[in-house]
Structure formats: C-alpha cells, structure tokens
Design an enzyme around this catalytic site. Sequence first.
Site, PDB file in Angstrom:
ATOM      1  N   ARG A 165      16.676 -45.246  14.840  1.00 23.03           N
ATOM      2  CA  ARG A 165      17.416 -45.819  15.821  1.00 23.03           C
ATOM      3  C   ARG A 165      18.772 -46.471  15.377  1.00 23.03           C
ATOM      4  NH1 ARG A 165      14.441 -42.807  17.386  1.00 23.03           N
ATOM      5  NH2 ARG A 165      12.555 -43.263  18.930  1.00 23.03           N
ATOM      6  N   SER A 241      13.254 -48.157  26.619  1.00 20.86           N
ATOM      7  CA  SER A 241      12.541 -48.993  25.670  1.00 20.86           C
ATOM      8  C   SER A 241      13.630 -50.096  25.395  1.00 20.86           C
ATOM      9  CB  SER A 241      12.327 -48.256  24.580  1.00 20.86           C
ATOM     10  OG  SER A 241      11.150 -47.418  24.593  1.00 20.86           O
ATOM     11  N   GLU A 338      16.648 -52.629  20.877  1.00 24.75           N
ATOM     12  CA  GLU A 338      16.971 -51.231  20.772  1.00 24.75           C
ATOM     13  C   GLU A 338      18.329 -51.170  21.678  1.00 24.75           C
ATOM     14  OE1 GLU A 338      15.428 -46.612  22.032  1.00 24.75           O
ATOM     15  OE2 GLU A 338      14.268 -48.178  21.007  1.00 24.75           O
TER      16      GLU A 338
END
Length: 342
Positions: A165, A241, A338
């Site tokens: 990520r 998420s 995230e």
Amino acid sequence: MVNIQSHVCLKPYNTFGIDVRARYWVEVNHEDDLPALLHLTEFLDTPKLILGGGSNVLLCHDFDGLVVKMSIQGIDVVREDDEHIYLKAGAGIVWHELVMYCVERGYAGMENLSLIPGTVGAAPMQNIGAYGVELEQIFDSLTAVHIKTGDIQTFNHADCAFGYRESVFKHNLKGQYIITSVTFRLAKQPTFHTRYGAIRETLADMGVSDENLTIRAISDAVMHIRRSKLPDPADIGNAGSFFKNPEIPQTQFEALKAQHDDLPGYPLADTDRVKVPAGWLIERAGWKGYRSGDAGVHAKQALVLVNYGKATGDEILNLARQVQSSVQERFGISISPEVNVI
C-alpha cells in the site's frame, strides 16, 4: 480551457460523504489542460488536492486551496508481444470499469482486483491490492505532470518504489506529481490466484472447478465476497479498508498464536515476518459493530469505518485513533491507516 469554480461542496466527491467545501475546484478531462492550469499565476502557490474517486480520503475540514478532480478518460492497447497486452488507461477511468473491460476481453491479471473503489490514477499511488494480487504485479509505467513545472514525465516500475500500500508518490514525491495515465502489462495466458481469502470456497459454491476456472469466474467470486462483506458507499459512507494489515515478526506471531489459536497469518516470502488481518484484531478488540453518533465500525467487516449520515471527518478520525489504541493495548500491534487523512 478548464472552468475553475469556487466554494464547491465536496460531499458528492468523497465516498465517506463528508460535508466539507473546497475554496477552488476544477475538473480536468485532458492531460493537455494540466500544464496551463498549473501555470496560472493566481494558483502557483495555492495548496492543491488531487481527487480521483475520493474513495481513499478522509476529509476533516474545508480545503483552503484548489481541488483538482481528475476525469481523464481513454483505454487503448499501446503494444503487445507473444505473452502480454500493454493497456493504457486515463487517470479518471473508474477502476472496476477497467477491470471489467479486461475480463471481457480475456486480458488476465486484474480479476482479483474487481470491485475495488476509486480511479486508475490513484491506484499506483496506493499500490492497491486484494486477494493475493497487488497492482505492481501488472504495472508497466505511468505518466504524470509535475505540479511546479508542468513537465510530463514517465515513471517505470522501479521509479515507483512500490511497497505494501505504498509508492514513491506517498513519500519522496508526495504532492509533487499528478498522475494522468497508467499502462498495465496484462497476460494473454492467465495465472490464477485462488489461495487468498475465501476465493476457493466461493468458486466451489459457484460450481467452478480447477478444470473450468476462468478469469471471469475469479472476478465473479471476488465480487461476491466483497459485496457480502463490504458496505456500498452509495448506502453507507465509507472508504473501504481503513487500516493496513500489519506485518509482525514471526516470533511475535507465534506468541500471539499460542494465546489465540484462530489468529490468521500470512507469511511473507523471503522474510521472517507475517501479515496479520487488521480486521481480525479490531474485531477481537471488541469494535465490530460499534457506533458513536454517526461514526461507526461496520457490523460485517471491522476493517471498515463508516459514516451513517452526518459524521464529521474529525469524528471518524477520533474513532480510528481509539481503535488503534485499543489494538495496540491488547495485542501489542500498531495498525496504520490506509486512508489518506486531509
């Protein structure tokens, strides 16, 4: 010529549905419009926020600057060889629409990334991933415009410094470039990824065996799983998420496993570290289904923070910090957002 507006409500442009405003707003439909926009004297020193689908941001206050909404379209095969198709997509293309475009034509590699929200331009910044596949595995190159100079530059795989990520655009080059297009390397003969999550079980429920497995079947399975677990932003505000899955030392994982025998873990190749599902940690810390006002943790997937209607960005952020503190206290594991907090 681009049309710059003022005092624009950003609620329709972020999937959390946070009601904040941009002092200035512009939508860009062509790469050629960017250099001229960026050289406008009155905006040279103005803070800029680049928005794609608004699916990976938490807006905590009005933005006192210029919001640039990237809407560049276009999907083109730029070259091919015996094994691969190289497909160039504009930054404003909706990610899932690109995945479906590839699945329908038999271009393999994106199927596990079905139904991820957002647009193409944001995908390499985050190195999006799901169900055992990350964008970097199908990435060839991208073009981006330097915000200060207006110069157009090409970045290859190595230039992007991809991680979990992560990319160079979230660190060394943060806020310096606007991605305008991405070129993907897709396979003519698929390599199937079915080991992660519930893909195998879902395929079996669908009556799909190894003998009749296709990229469309995997895409359908992934969509079924995501729809069963994740809320639709059109119904409940969210950014998917909210936290990354933490990576912890093997020794720490084994110690926790001794205390929690159902703790999932995914060993990372060529390391002594294990990836642990943040959703499991959050649920075990007691947050699944929690709600305070209109800010909450989703009842079906603890990894997702939600806005039930009128929550502010600060209220969502405060909840996120409480969740982080709780997981740290119970498991000794730090979980990181995230989502980009603005």
